[in-house]
Design an enzyme around this catalytic site. Structure first.
Site, short mmCIF file in Angstrom:
data_model
loop_
_atom_site.label_atom_id
_atom_site.label_comp_id
_atom_site.label_asym_id
_atom_site.label_seq_id
_atom_site.Cartn_x
_atom_site.Cartn_y
_atom_site.Cartn_z
N ASN A 154 0.73 -1.47 0.18
CA ASN A 154 0.11 -0.27 -0.03
C ASN A 154 1.33 1.39 0.19
O ASN A 154 0.23 1.70 -0.60
CB ASN A 154 -0.93 -0.24 1.45
N GLU A 251 4.53 -4.17 11.65
CA GLU A 251 3.93 -3.67 11.48
C GLU A 251 2.67 -4.09 10.76
O GLU A 251 3.33 -4.26 9.76
CB GLU A 251 4.41 -2.09 10.83
N CYS A 285 -3.53 0.31 7.24
CA CYS A 285 -3.75 -0.81 8.14
C CYS A 285 -3.88 -0.08 8.99
O CYS A 285 -5.03 -0.70 10.29
CB CYS A 285 -2.38 -1.21 8.41
N GLU A 459 7.85 1.82 14.96
CA GLU A 459 8.92 2.80 13.87
C GLU A 459 8.68 3.87 13.90
O GLU A 459 7.94 4.86 14.61
CB GLU A 459 7.79 2.21 12.31
P1 NDP Z 1 1.20 -9.69 3.23
O1 NDP Z 1 1.28 -10.26 4.92
O2 NDP Z 1 0.25 -10.55 2.43
O3 NDP Z 1 2.78 -9.30 2.70
C1 NDP Z 1 3.77 -8.59 3.71
C2 NDP Z 1 4.98 -8.68 2.85
O4 NDP Z 1 5.51 -10.05 3.50
C3 NDP Z 1 5.13 -9.26 1.57
O5 NDP Z 1 6.22 -8.58 0.79
C4 NDP Z 1 4.90 -11.17 1.66
O6 NDP Z 1 5.09 -10.91 -0.35
C5 NDP Z 1 6.19 -10.99 1.67
N1 NDP Z 1 5.61 -12.27 2.83
C6 NDP Z 1 4.61 -13.30 3.24
N2 NDP Z 1 5.16 -14.21 2.79
C7 NDP Z 1 5.86 -14.26 3.88
C8 NDP Z 1 6.72 -15.47 4.54
N3 NDP Z 1 6.45 -16.62 5.16
N4 NDP Z 1 8.14 -15.01 4.60
C9 NDP Z 1 8.58 -13.12 4.69
N5 NDP Z 1 7.61 -12.43 3.64
C10 NDP Z 1 6.63 -13.22 3.64
O7 NDP Z 1 0.55 -8.40 3.66
P2 NDP Z 1 0.01 -7.41 2.23
O8 NDP Z 1 1.39 -7.09 1.26
O9 NDP Z 1 -0.98 -8.02 1.64
O10 NDP Z 1 -0.42 -6.02 2.60
C11 NDP Z 1 -1.44 -5.91 3.63
C12 NDP Z 1 -1.34 -6.01 4.77
O11 NDP Z 1 -0.14 -5.11 5.26
C13 NDP Z 1 -2.92 -5.46 5.96
O12 NDP Z 1 -3.10 -6.27 6.62
C14 NDP Z 1 -2.13 -4.56 6.67
O13 NDP Z 1 -2.94 -3.85 7.53
C15 NDP Z 1 -0.99 -4.68 6.41
N6 NDP Z 1 -0.60 -3.03 6.52
C16 NDP Z 1 0.34 -2.43 7.99
C17 NDP Z 1 0.55 -1.49 7.82
C18 NDP Z 1 1.47 -1.01 9.68
O14 NDP Z 1 1.88 -0.46 9.59
N7 NDP Z 1 1.20 -1.63 10.48
C19 NDP Z 1 1.16 -0.53 7.24
C20 NDP Z 1 0.57 -1.52 5.96
C21 NDP Z 1 -0.01 -2.40 5.41
P3 NDP Z 1 4.95 -11.37 -1.75
O15 NDP Z 1 3.12 -10.69 -0.72
O16 NDP Z 1 5.28 -10.50 -2.18
O17 NDP Z 1 4.44 -12.87 -0.92
#
Ligand code: NDP
Length: 485
Positions: A154, A251, A285, A459
């Protein structure tokens, strides 16, 4: 406008672009049209090894520099991000679908804020001196080593900088893996950092899906992992990091409450609810997606909210007049539509929105549900889309209990003109990042992060320094050493 999208290569390692076409091909799709605008390859084991080796080597060079010199480089990178804000914002819009109206003020600019802030702090990072009679102790604030950053889709530029800036200020190196949905912007951040003078190997970007992130997290040479992502991914990554006893920052997601008392300024409260639900098409998020409105105000609030949401402009995201963009991907659109159907099926009243636009891309009109109850799926699970739920409440105690009845604890907001009530209520909400008569501000000077399942660590702000450095304690004996035998 020009579309500066195709990266020179998939990865940025050791100060240069790197390609390995053996890695799985990943299409980069412009969410506004569904067109493939670029392609990258996932990192192969050889690329991951190259990044780790470069990171370990670069970190030694970087940590040997003074904090002041490191800070100067980061500040210069901030300046370059600001100078190139237009192109970077266009790129971010193409990568995420978020309107230029947003990306031009919230992405590269907030990344620059982080580089500037932590660049400024770098020279002031110190240990302390503790006198113990004639003996004394001093502490050295040392970097952790090689850190891994893993980003969500995002805020790709912001996340790359929010993780990179404090890590580098403390003398660490970083390997950043963007979400495979939005792989482009982090490469530009890496390019700019190197142009500003970051030594080769200090900030590397590798592409790939979860397994690339998993390989990095599982590598014993990595000292720290910072993830922005969902709670299920957070659980997996945290567990893998724990196996290697690594430092972590998590996060994660949220289902945050926004509490509106009936003495609140109506227009302000409506603005707050819009900022808490529809910015970035709801893919934020910290969004306040459970909007608790006190009984006396609810009807007027919903009517005014629907009226204002009806003025959202769903046009070409690159047109600065467009105020609401598509969802990031077909998959995310499907997830959000599934939740809307559940909301209707479970008895919530759909006030407006939820229609797909008759055009290519992942367009969905913003949704308001009224009459939502605490047990409905749309009030319990993170949707990560433009779906706002209005829940009615009567008393302060009642709303606090209901607001806290969730596994999440990322954010919370209160709108009221009663000064004492505002602080009293915020103090009782279980959330890491809170707002009074506002929503979703995230200045780099303030800690950002979640309680409960929404995260670990913080952060931004000085608090982030604690998560990217460690203390070494040195006891200095001035007199004779004694021993029992
Ligand atoms: P995901 O949890 O699906 O993925 C986050 C990242 O982790 C991606 O780069 C993903 O790779 C990677 N990933 C997935 N599985 C693994 C693993 N087993 N080991 C290591 N890395 C892994 O989140 P989204 O990208 O769908 O983002 C949305 C989510 O992020 C929402 O739940 C949102 O609330 C949260 N978010 C939180 C924020 C905060 O600051 N608290 C801010 C923004 C978003 P890939 O996608 O390439 O598979």
């Amino acid at each position: 406008m020009t579309y500066p999208t195709q990266p020179e290569a998939s990865h940025f390692i050791d100060g240069v672009y790197v390609e390995d076409t053996d890695g799985a091909l990943i299409d980069v799709i412009y969410p506004a049209t569904g067109e493939v605008i670029a392609q990258v390859h996932a990192a192969t084991p050889a690329v991951i090894e190259q990044a780790i080796t470069a990171g370990l080597r670069g970190q030694k060079v970087w940590a040997a520099m003074t904090g002041r010199d490191r800070g100067r480089v980061l500040t210069k990178a901030a300046m370059l991000l600001r100078e190139r804000n237009h192109d970077l914002s266009v790129l971010e819009t193409m990568d995420t679908g978020k309107p230029y109206q947003e990306t031009s003020v919230a992405d590269a600019t907030s990344g620059a804020d982080a580089l500037e802030y932590f660049g400024g702090l770098a020279a002031s990072l110190t240990g302390e001196h503790i006198q113990l009679g004639e003996d004394w102790v001093y502490t050295r604030r040392e970097p952790l080593g090689l850190c891994v950053g893993i980003g969500a889709w995002n805020y790709p530029t912001q996340i790359a900088c929010w993780k990179g800036a404090p890590a580098l200020a403390c003398g660490n190196a970083m390997i950043f893996k963007p979400s495979e949905t939005t792989p482009l912007s982090a490469l530009k951040v890496a390019e700019i950092l190197h142009e500003a003078g970051v030594p080769a190997g200090v900030y590397n970007v590798v592409q790939g899906m979860g397994e690339v992130g998993g390989a990095l997290v599982g590598d014993p040479r990595v000292a720290k992992v910072s993830l922005t992502g969902s709670v299920p991914t957070g659980r997996k990554v945290y567990a893998a990091a724990a196996a290697g006893l690594k430092h972590v920052t998590m996060e994660l997601g949220g289902k945050s409450p926004l509490v509106i008392f009936d003495d609140a300024d109506l227009e302000d409260a409506v603005s707050g609810a819009i900022m808490a639900n529809f910015y970035s098409s709801g893919q934020v998020c910290s969004n306040g997606t459970r909007v608790f409105v006190q009984k006396g105000l609810r009807e007027r609030f919903v009517a005014r909210l629907a009226e204002r949401v009806g003025t959202a402009v769903l046009g070409d995201p690159l047109d600065p007049e467009t105020s609401f963009g598509p969802l990031v991907s077909a998959r995310q659109l499907e997830i959000v539509q599934g939740y809307i159907a559940k909301g209707v099926a479970e008895g919530a009243r759909l006030v407006c929105g939820g229609e797909r636009l008759d055009r290519p891309g992942y367009w969905l009109t913003p949704v308001i549900f009224d009459g939502v109850s605490d047990d409905m799926t749309i009030a319990r699970e993170e949707i990560f889309g433009p779906v706002l739920s209005v829940l009615e409440f009567e008393s302060e105690d009642e709303v606090i209990t209901r607001a806290n009845d969730t596994e999440f604890g990322l954010s919370a907001g209160v709108f009221t003109n009663d000064l004492r009530r505002a602080h009293r209520v915020i103090a009782q909400l279980d959330a890491g990042t809170c707002f009074i008569n506002s929503y979703n501000d995230a200045p780099v000077e303030a800690p950002f992060g979640g309680m409960k399942s929404s995260g670990v660590g913080r952060e931004n702000s000085r608090a982030a320094i604690e998560h990217y450095s460690q203390l070494k304690t040195v006891y200095v004996r001035m007199g004779k050493m004694e021993a029992p035998f």
